[in-house]
Design a protein around this motif. Structure first.
Motif, PDB file in Angstrom:
ATOM      1  N   VAL A  81     -14.499   5.321   3.884  1.00 24.36           N
ATOM      2  CA  VAL A  81     -13.704   6.418   3.327  1.00 24.36           C
ATOM      3  C   VAL A  81     -12.234   6.030   3.250  1.00 24.36           C
ATOM      4  O   VAL A  81     -11.554   6.301   2.252  1.00 24.36           O
ATOM      5  N   ALA A  82     -11.744   5.365   4.283  1.00 24.11           N
ATOM      6  CA  ALA A  82     -10.353   4.903   4.265  1.00 24.11           C
ATOM      7  C   ALA A  82     -10.127   3.904   3.136  1.00 24.11           C
ATOM      8  O   ALA A  82      -9.075   3.918   2.472  1.00 24.11           O
ATOM      9  N   ARG A  83     -11.101   3.052   2.878  1.00 24.51           N
ATOM     10  CA  ARG A  83     -10.993   2.098   1.772  1.00 24.51           C
ATOM     11  C   ARG A  83     -10.993   2.824   0.428  1.00 24.51           C
ATOM     12  O   ARG A  83     -10.261   2.445  -0.498  1.00 24.51           O
ATOM     13  N   ILE A  84     -11.798   3.872   0.311  1.00 23.16           N
ATOM     14  CA  ILE A  84     -11.822   4.673  -0.916  1.00 23.16           C
ATOM     15  C   ILE A  84     -10.466   5.327  -1.147  1.00 23.16           C
ATOM     16  O   ILE A  84      -9.938   5.332  -2.268  1.00 23.16           O
ATOM     17  N   GLU A  85      -9.882   5.870  -0.093  1.00 22.07           N
ATOM     18  CA  GLU A  85      -8.570   6.510  -0.211  1.00 22.07           C
ATOM     19  C   GLU A  85      -7.500   5.510  -0.639  1.00 22.07           C
ATOM     20  O   GLU A  85      -6.650   5.817  -1.490  1.00 22.07           O
ATOM     21  N   ARG A  86      -7.542   4.309  -0.053  1.00 21.59           N
ATOM     22  CA  ARG A  86      -6.564   3.287  -0.436  1.00 21.59           C
ATOM     23  C   ARG A  86      -6.745   2.870  -1.893  1.00 21.59           C
ATOM     24  O   ARG A  86      -5.774   2.695  -2.634  1.00 21.59           O
ATOM     25  N   ARG A  87      -8.007   2.709  -2.303  1.00 24.86           N
ATOM     26  CA  ARG A  87      -8.280   2.301  -3.684  1.00 24.86           C
ATOM     27  C   ARG A  87      -7.846   3.387  -4.663  1.00 24.86           C
ATOM     28  O   ARG A  87      -7.292   3.076  -5.728  1.00 24.86           O
ATOM     29  N   ALA A  88      -8.073   4.637  -4.319  1.00 31.63           N
ATOM     30  CA  ALA A  88      -7.649   5.746  -5.181  1.00 31.63           C
ATOM     31  C   ALA A  88      -6.136   5.735  -5.356  1.00 31.63           C
ATOM     32  O   ALA A  88      -5.625   5.948  -6.466  1.00 31.63           O
ATOM     33  N   ALA A  89      -5.415   5.469  -4.274  1.00 31.15           N
ATOM     34  CA  ALA A  89      -3.952   5.419  -4.350  1.00 31.15           C
ATOM     35  C   ALA A  89      -3.494   4.257  -5.234  1.00 31.15           C
ATOM     36  O   ALA A  89      -2.539   4.386  -6.007  1.00 31.15           O
ATOM     37  N   GLU A  90      -4.197   3.117  -5.144  1.00 26.98           N
ATOM     38  CA  GLU A  90      -3.847   1.955  -5.959  1.00 26.98           C
ATOM     39  C   GLU A  90      -4.085   2.216  -7.452  1.00 26.98           C
ATOM     40  O   GLU A  90      -3.344   1.715  -8.305  1.00 26.98           O
ATOM     41  N   LEU A  91      -5.122   3.000  -7.757  1.00 23.30           N
ATOM     42  CA  LEU A  91      -5.509   3.231  -9.145  1.00 23.30           C
ATOM     43  C   LEU A  91      -4.736   4.365  -9.808  1.00 23.30           C
ATOM     44  O   LEU A  91      -4.805   4.517 -11.037  1.00 23.30           O
ATOM     45  N   ALA A  92      -4.033   5.159  -9.031  1.00 25.64           N
ATOM     46  CA  ALA A  92      -3.323   6.315  -9.586  1.00 25.64           C
ATOM     47  C   ALA A  92      -2.443   5.889 -10.753  1.00 25.64           C
ATOM     48  O   ALA A  92      -1.676   4.927 -10.662  1.00 25.64           O
ATOM     49  N   GLY A  93      -2.584   6.590 -11.863  1.00 26.07           N
ATOM     50  CA  GLY A  93      -1.788   6.282 -13.044  1.00 26.07           C
ATOM     51  C   GLY A  93      -2.484   5.378 -14.040  1.00 26.07           C
ATOM     52  O   GLY A  93      -2.052   5.276 -15.191  1.00 26.07           O
ATOM     53  N   HIS A  94      -3.569   4.708 -13.637  1.00 32.40           N
ATOM     54  CA  HIS A  94      -4.312   3.870 -14.565  1.00 32.40           C
ATOM     55  C   HIS A  94      -5.132   4.755 -15.509  1.00 32.40           C
ATOM     56  O   HIS A  94      -5.701   5.758 -15.070  1.00 32.40           O
ATOM     57  N   SER A 144      -6.920  13.746 -14.215  1.00 29.07           N
ATOM     58  CA  SER A 144      -6.244  12.903 -15.211  1.00 29.07           C
ATOM     59  C   SER A 144      -7.231  12.383 -16.253  1.00 29.07           C
ATOM     60  O   SER A 144      -6.927  12.343 -17.452  1.00 29.07           O
ATOM     61  N   GLY A 145      -8.414  11.987 -15.800  1.00 26.64           N
ATOM     62  CA  GLY A 145      -9.436  11.487 -16.714  1.00 26.64           C
ATOM     63  C   GLY A 145      -9.919  12.553 -17.670  1.00 26.64           C
ATOM     64  O   GLY A 145     -10.172  12.271 -18.849  1.00 26.64           O
ATOM     65  N   ARG A 146     -10.039  13.773 -17.194  1.00 22.42           N
ATOM     66  CA  ARG A 146     -10.453  14.874 -18.058  1.00 22.42           C
ATOM     67  C   ARG A 146      -9.391  15.148 -19.124  1.00 22.42           C
ATOM     68  O   ARG A 146      -9.710  15.341 -20.304  1.00 22.42           O
ATOM     69  N   LYS A 147      -8.129  15.137 -18.719  1.00 24.58           N
ATOM     70  CA  LYS A 147      -7.030  15.362 -19.682  1.00 24.58           C
ATOM     71  C   LYS A 147      -6.937  14.237 -20.705  1.00 24.58           C
ATOM     72  O   LYS A 147      -6.574  14.462 -21.862  1.00 24.58           O
TER      73      LYS A 147
END
Length: 198
Positions: A81-94, A144-147
């Motif tokens: 879960v911590a890895r998922i959270e880190r990856r989500a933060a890295e991907l923000a804005g893509h 963001s993906g929906r928009k």
């Protein structure tokens, strides 16, 4: 008054416990890494002694850190879960961040299939919180993906979580290469259901 405290010669500093804490942290990390590998290779029923052997620690050290299989699996799940959270933060804005995170989690699930099911069946009390953290990591990327028009307008985070549950159930009957092939077909099917083709 303080006679119960040990006395130390002036030349001998009192042990602060820092070194054992470093060793304990290192051993725990080794055990988590070994559990991740052995669960992926041999399944959740792998003997815990095999996990200790893969980590290069004794059975005593393993049981000092994790008294049950569920406790060890929960620690692996929490680390994921911590890895998922880190990856989500890295991907923000893509632009396609939600799809990339979806695939990232699906690949984690392939390597650790059954952990979430085992924990939910065992009633591990923090499982709900960890599942909630996974959902929370998706929400901003999903919005963001929906928009951006890459997510079907009627897809919400509950649908993402349901997709993972369906994928895990569908892969339960497969092992080895057949599990990988099943995983790839399920990924394509879920992509069609959740995301807009480009």
């Amino acid at each position: 008054m303080y006679g119960f405290l040990p006395s130390y010669p002036p030349s001998m500093p009192m042990d602060t416990g820092r070194a054992p804490r470093r060793d304990a942290t290192r051993n725990r990390e080794r055990l988590l890494d070994a559990a991740r590998r052995t669960f992926a290779q041999q399944g959740l029923d792998v003997p815990l002694e095999e996990v200790a052997r893969a980590a290069g620690v004794s059975r005593t050290t393993l049981y000092r850190n994790f008294t049950t299989r569920e406790e060890l699996a929960a620690a692996v799940f929490e680390d994921n879960v911590a890895r998922i959270e880190r990856r989500a933060a890295e991907l923000a804005g893509h632009p396609a961040a939600v799809i990339e995170l979806f695939d990232f989690v699906l690949d984690l699930q392939l390597g650790h299939g059954g952990i979430a099911h085992m924990l939910s069946q065992a009633g591990v009390h923090w499982f709900t919180e960890l599942a909630g953290r996974t959902a929370a990591a998706f929400i901003p990327l999903l919005d963001s993906g929906r928009k951006a028009g890459i997510v079907h307008p009627d897809v919400y985070v509950c649908d993402i979580i349901l997709a993972y549950q369906m994928a895990e159930g569908a892969m339960d009957d497969f092992e080895g290469e057949r599990r990988r092939e099943s995983h790839d077909r399920i990924r394509a099917m879920l992509h069609r259901s959740l995301f807009v083709s480009r």
